[in-house]
Each structure stands twice: as C-alpha cells, then as structure tokens.
Design a protein around this motif. Structure first.
Motif, PDB file in Angstrom:
ATOM      1  N   LEU A  79       5.979 -23.571  72.525  1.00 49.28           N
ATOM      2  CA  LEU A  79       6.453 -24.960  72.501  1.00 49.28           C
ATOM      3  C   LEU A  79       5.543 -25.867  73.319  1.00 49.28           C
ATOM      4  O   LEU A  79       5.302 -27.016  72.948  1.00 49.28           O
ATOM      5  CB  LEU A  79       7.902 -25.049  72.998  1.00 49.28           C
ATOM      6  CG  LEU A  79       8.938 -24.541  72.007  1.00 49.28           C
ATOM      7  CD1 LEU A  79      10.333 -24.614  72.609  1.00 49.28           C
ATOM      8  CD2 LEU A  79       8.882 -25.327  70.702  1.00 49.28           C
ATOM      9  N   TYR A  84       4.390 -24.515  66.431  1.00 48.81           N
ATOM     10  CA  TYR A  84       5.727 -24.337  65.882  1.00 48.81           C
ATOM     11  C   TYR A  84       5.833 -23.106  64.993  1.00 48.81           C
ATOM     12  O   TYR A  84       6.886 -22.474  64.944  1.00 48.81           O
ATOM     13  CB  TYR A  84       6.162 -25.605  65.143  1.00 48.81           C
ATOM     14  CG  TYR A  84       6.148 -26.803  66.065  1.00 48.81           C
ATOM     15  CD1 TYR A  84       7.007 -26.851  67.160  1.00 48.81           C
ATOM     16  CD2 TYR A  84       5.256 -27.845  65.884  1.00 48.81           C
ATOM     17  CE1 TYR A  84       6.981 -27.934  68.034  1.00 48.81           C
ATOM     18  CE2 TYR A  84       5.228 -28.925  66.754  1.00 48.81           C
ATOM     19  CZ  TYR A  84       6.096 -28.965  67.831  1.00 48.81           C
ATOM     20  OH  TYR A  84       6.065 -30.014  68.692  1.00 48.81           O
ATOM     21  N   PHE A  87       6.169 -20.371  67.428  1.00 51.31           N
ATOM     22  CA  PHE A  87       7.488 -20.462  68.054  1.00 51.31           C
ATOM     23  C   PHE A  87       8.527 -19.727  67.224  1.00 51.31           C
ATOM     24  O   PHE A  87       9.264 -18.871  67.727  1.00 51.31           O
ATOM     25  CB  PHE A  87       7.903 -21.927  68.224  1.00 51.31           C
ATOM     26  CG  PHE A  87       9.369 -22.111  68.460  1.00 51.31           C
ATOM     27  CD1 PHE A  87       9.921 -21.862  69.707  1.00 51.31           C
ATOM     28  CD2 PHE A  87      10.220 -22.489  67.433  1.00 51.31           C
ATOM     29  CE1 PHE A  87      11.288 -21.998  69.923  1.00 51.31           C
ATOM     30  CE2 PHE A  87      11.582 -22.628  67.633  1.00 51.31           C
ATOM     31  CZ  PHE A  87      12.113 -22.386  68.886  1.00 51.31           C
ATOM     32  N   THR A 111      14.544 -27.372  67.610  1.00 55.25           N
ATOM     33  CA  THR A 111      13.101 -27.471  67.388  1.00 55.25           C
ATOM     34  C   THR A 111      12.810 -27.895  65.955  1.00 55.25           C
ATOM     35  O   THR A 111      11.945 -28.740  65.724  1.00 55.25           O
ATOM     36  CB  THR A 111      12.410 -26.141  67.727  1.00 55.25           C
ATOM     37  OG1 THR A 111      12.702 -25.819  69.096  1.00 55.25           O
ATOM     38  CG2 THR A 111      10.914 -26.227  67.550  1.00 55.25           C
TER      39      THR A 111
END
Length: 196
Positions: A79, A84, A87, A111
């Motif tokens: 993050l 992403y 993540f 997110t």
C-alpha cells in the motif's frame, strides 16, 4: 478492540491498540503481537498509511520474526508503494488469525473503493485488463464497476473511457475547467507585486 472493529471505528481501534501498547510496555517494549498487527491494519483501513508505518517501526525485533507480523508488513509495504496488484495478492495469499481475518476483508474492500476513486481522478482511459488487475476482480466484476461509475467501454479495444460524474453532474450545468483557478491566482499575485 473487537468492539471498536465491530462498530466500524477503525481509527479508534488503532488508538485503543496504541494505548494497550503503551500500558503494557513497562520496562521492556510491548510483546503482544496482535496489538501491533491489529493496529497497523486498522490504520490502513482508516487510510492512515503513515501512522501504520510508524507503528511498524515500533514493533520490537523479537516480534518481527512472527509470520503474521511479517505478512502484515508485506501488505503495508504494497500500500505504501501503491502496488495494488501486489496488495491483493498478499491479502489473499496468507492465512490470517481470527482477529485479522475480518479486518483484512474490510481493508480489501476499502482499498478497492480508494483505487476506484484514484482511477476516476488520475486516468482518462484504462484498459479493462489493467482495471481487473488493480481491483483484483473478475472481468464481470470490472464491467459492473464500469457501469456503476458511468464509464464507457470500447469493446473493440477493451479500453475504458473514464469520466468523473461529479464534474459532469454539477448543479449549475457548467463544467470545471482546470487551470482557471491557477490563472486567477497568478493574476492576483502579479497585481499585488505591482503595488509594491
């Protein structure tokens, strides 16, 4: 902490963990792994990435060996780096404890929502493949996101044209033109300089 999490008050849950950390520190640092892992994840859910990083820096070396703390650190790092795709891979790749499992689900949802807002503000177009990667979703889910946000898909190129509904749905019917505020401010500063 569990009560704050159940109420959806993640920033308060992080503060409660911090208070526990301070109260249990005594002569040595706090040795409760869950205090740090829950605190970091709650900060991330609340959008407080810097606070999560500072919490990570306070984790005692003896606890950094813990697998769950290391996995939380991997999530934090992705993050922080705005990775992403990484993540979502990290969140789904690890078995989480009973305390962290619902928190990780909430973090993934938050997110995804943040990434959608970022895409709306930062992109004029994006490929469908890139969108599915950034949101870690299926093609059908990505198409639902496209429809929900009022974006347009060009099926021939699989490119999505991003439009910001907020700009288009302004109450006065006029569209914001980027740069006009900067122009006005520049003229004002020049005017003030001329007076001196």
């Amino acid at each position: 902490v569990k009560r704050r999490v159940a109420e959806g008050k993640y920033a308060e849950a992080a503060k409660t963990c911090e208070r526990i950390e301070l109260e249990t520190a005594g002569e040595a640092s706090c040795q409760l792994e869950w205090v740090y892992s829950a605190q970091i994840v709650c900060h991330l859910i609340a959008g407080q990435v810097n606070d999560a990083r500072f919490c990570w820096k306070r984790v005692p070396d003896t606890l950094r060996e813990n697998a769950e703390i290391q996995n939380v650190c991997k999530v934090l790092k992705t993050l922080w780096e705005k990775d992403y795709v990484g993540f979502h891979k990290n969140v789904s790749a690890h078995p989480w404890s009973e305390l962290l499992l619902p928190l990780m689900g909430q973090l993934a949802a938050e997110t995804r929502s943040r990434v959608q807002r970022i895409i709306t503000k930062a992109y004029t177009s994006i490929s469908l493949d890139a969108l599915t990667s950034m949101l870690a979703c299926t093609m059908d889910e990505a198409l639902q996101v496209v429809e929900k946000n009022g974006w347009k898909l060009d099926p021939s190129s699989n490119t999505i044209e991003i439009s910001d509904k907020a700009c288009e749905d302004s109450s006065e019917g006029s569209r914001y033109i980027p740069g006009t505020g900067l122009e006005e401010m520049t003229k004002y500063v020049l005017h003030l300089d001329m007076q001196n």
